[in-house]
Design a protein around this motif. Structure first.
Motif, mmCIF file in Angstrom:
data_model
loop_
_atom_site.group_PDB
_atom_site.id
_atom_site.type_symbol
_atom_site.label_atom_id
_atom_site.label_comp_id
_atom_site.label_asym_id
_atom_site.label_seq_id
_atom_site.Cartn_x
_atom_site.Cartn_y
_atom_site.Cartn_z
ATOM 1 N N TYR A 114 0.577 2.631 -12.068
ATOM 2 C CA TYR A 114 -0.496 1.665 -12.319
ATOM 3 C C TYR A 114 -0.012 0.221 -12.438
ATOM 4 C CZ TYR A 114 -4.283 -0.855 -14.509
ATOM 5 O OH TYR A 114 -5.225 -1.789 -14.796
ATOM 6 N N ARG A 144 0.832 -1.068 -8.963
ATOM 7 C CA ARG A 144 -0.366 -1.120 -8.111
ATOM 8 C C ARG A 144 -1.301 -2.231 -8.547
ATOM 9 N NH1 ARG A 144 -2.356 4.689 -5.956
ATOM 10 N NH2 ARG A 144 -0.575 4.948 -4.607
ATOM 11 N N ALA A 145 -1.452 -2.427 -9.841
ATOM 12 C CA ALA A 145 -2.325 -3.506 -10.326
ATOM 13 C C ALA A 145 -1.821 -4.860 -9.837
ATOM 14 C CB ALA A 145 -2.420 -3.467 -11.847
ATOM 15 N N TRP A 200 -2.655 -5.145 -6.101
ATOM 16 C CA TRP A 200 -4.061 -5.498 -5.901
ATOM 17 C C TRP A 200 -4.304 -6.959 -6.291
ATOM 18 C CZ3 TRP A 200 -7.862 -3.351 -3.274
ATOM 19 C CH2 TRP A 200 -7.756 -1.997 -2.922
ATOM 20 N N LEU A 258 -3.192 -8.795 -3.290
ATOM 21 C CA LEU A 258 -4.011 -8.528 -2.106
ATOM 22 C C LEU A 258 -5.245 -9.427 -2.061
ATOM 23 C CD1 LEU A 258 -4.798 -6.827 0.412
ATOM 24 C CD2 LEU A 258 -5.862 -5.206 -1.160
ATOM 25 N N LEU A 259 -5.952 -9.537 -3.155
ATOM 26 C CA LEU A 259 -7.200 -10.300 -3.165
ATOM 27 C C LEU A 259 -7.000 -11.773 -2.807
ATOM 28 C CD1 LEU A 259 -10.245 -10.318 -3.612
ATOM 29 C CD2 LEU A 259 -9.785 -10.750 -6.027
ATOM 30 N N LEU A 268 -9.243 0.528 4.429
ATOM 31 C CA LEU A 268 -9.114 -0.829 3.904
ATOM 32 C C LEU A 268 -8.552 -1.790 4.959
ATOM 33 C CD1 LEU A 268 -9.636 -2.529 1.416
ATOM 34 C CD2 LEU A 268 -7.378 -1.892 0.578
ATOM 35 N N TRP A 312 0.084 -5.683 2.755
ATOM 36 C CA TRP A 312 -0.563 -5.832 1.451
ATOM 37 C C TRP A 312 -1.307 -4.560 1.068
ATOM 38 C CZ3 TRP A 312 -3.303 -10.778 3.499
ATOM 39 C CH2 TRP A 312 -2.355 -11.775 3.726
ATOM 40 N N VAL A 313 -1.969 -3.947 2.047
ATOM 41 C CA VAL A 313 -2.708 -2.708 1.776
ATOM 42 C C VAL A 313 -1.742 -1.579 1.434
ATOM 43 C CG1 VAL A 313 -4.168 -0.926 2.828
ATOM 44 C CG2 VAL A 313 -4.762 -3.339 3.083
ATOM 45 N N ALA A 347 -0.711 -1.909 -2.078
ATOM 46 C CA ALA A 347 -1.775 -1.666 -3.055
ATOM 47 C C ALA A 347 -2.270 -0.226 -3.079
ATOM 48 C CB ALA A 347 -2.944 -2.612 -2.793
ATOM 49 N N VAL A 348 -2.228 0.459 -1.936
ATOM 50 C CA VAL A 348 -2.908 1.753 -1.830
ATOM 51 C C VAL A 348 -1.950 2.928 -1.662
ATOM 52 C CG1 VAL A 348 -4.556 3.096 -0.463
ATOM 53 C CG2 VAL A 348 -4.993 0.694 -0.915
#
Length: 160
Positions: free
Chosen positions: A49, A52-53, A56, A59-60, A104, A151-152, A155-156
């Motif tokens: 987590y 990954r947080a 993300w 990513l945004l 995504l 980036w994906v 994140a994923v």
């Protein structure tokens, strides 16, 4: 409870403690909760987590930057007396493997002005893309792979 669920719970607890129900206060609570989770992570056990947080969180803004730049490029081309577009249909090999990651990547590419995801191959290894500005197809594919797809994946996809 998952680390994400604990983070949401801590953000709601922050709202209850401060007595102010706003989006900004929720975000502050979520950030404070994230710090708490990072500190107590050894007691919670192994979790992806925190990494990954952060992925993300990268990513945004990176996608929003790409969105802004490509919107300006498309608008500039529309306003010029002569178009500088070199449309092409390209095939991009996919490194991302999960269904969520492929979804995504295809959606972020389609949301970016000037590019559109057309199809994913049956073996899920190739993405067909229509690009408005493809004067250098290899450079465009390399840019998409090192940008949106990377980036994906961060994140994923599962971390190894």
């Amino acid at each position: 409870m998952t680390s994400f669920g604990l983070n949401v719970l801590l953000a709601i607890a922050w709202i209850a403690l401060t007595g102010t129900v706003t989006l900004a206060n929720f975000v502050i609570g979520a950030l404070l909760g994230y710090v708490v989770i990072c500190v107590i992570q050894p007691m919670l056990g192994p979790s992806r987590y925190p990494a990954r947080a952060l992925a993300w969180g990268r990513l945004l803004p990176l996608f929003l930057w790409e969105l802004l730049i490509s919107s300006i490029e498309v608008a500039r081309d529309i306003l010029r007396p002569r178009s500088h577009a070199h449309p092409a249909i390209l095939e991009m090999p996919l490194t991302v493997r999960s269904d969520e990651g492929i979804l995504l990547v295809t959606n972020l590419i389609s949301l970016t002005p000037g590019t559109l995801s057309l199809d994913v191959s049956e073996d899920r290894k190739t993405l067909t893309i229509h690009a408005m500005f493809a004067s250098d197809p290899e450079a465009l594919i390399a840019s998409l792979k090192s940008g949106i797809e990377r980036w994906v994946i961060d994140a994923v996809e599962d971390f190894t």
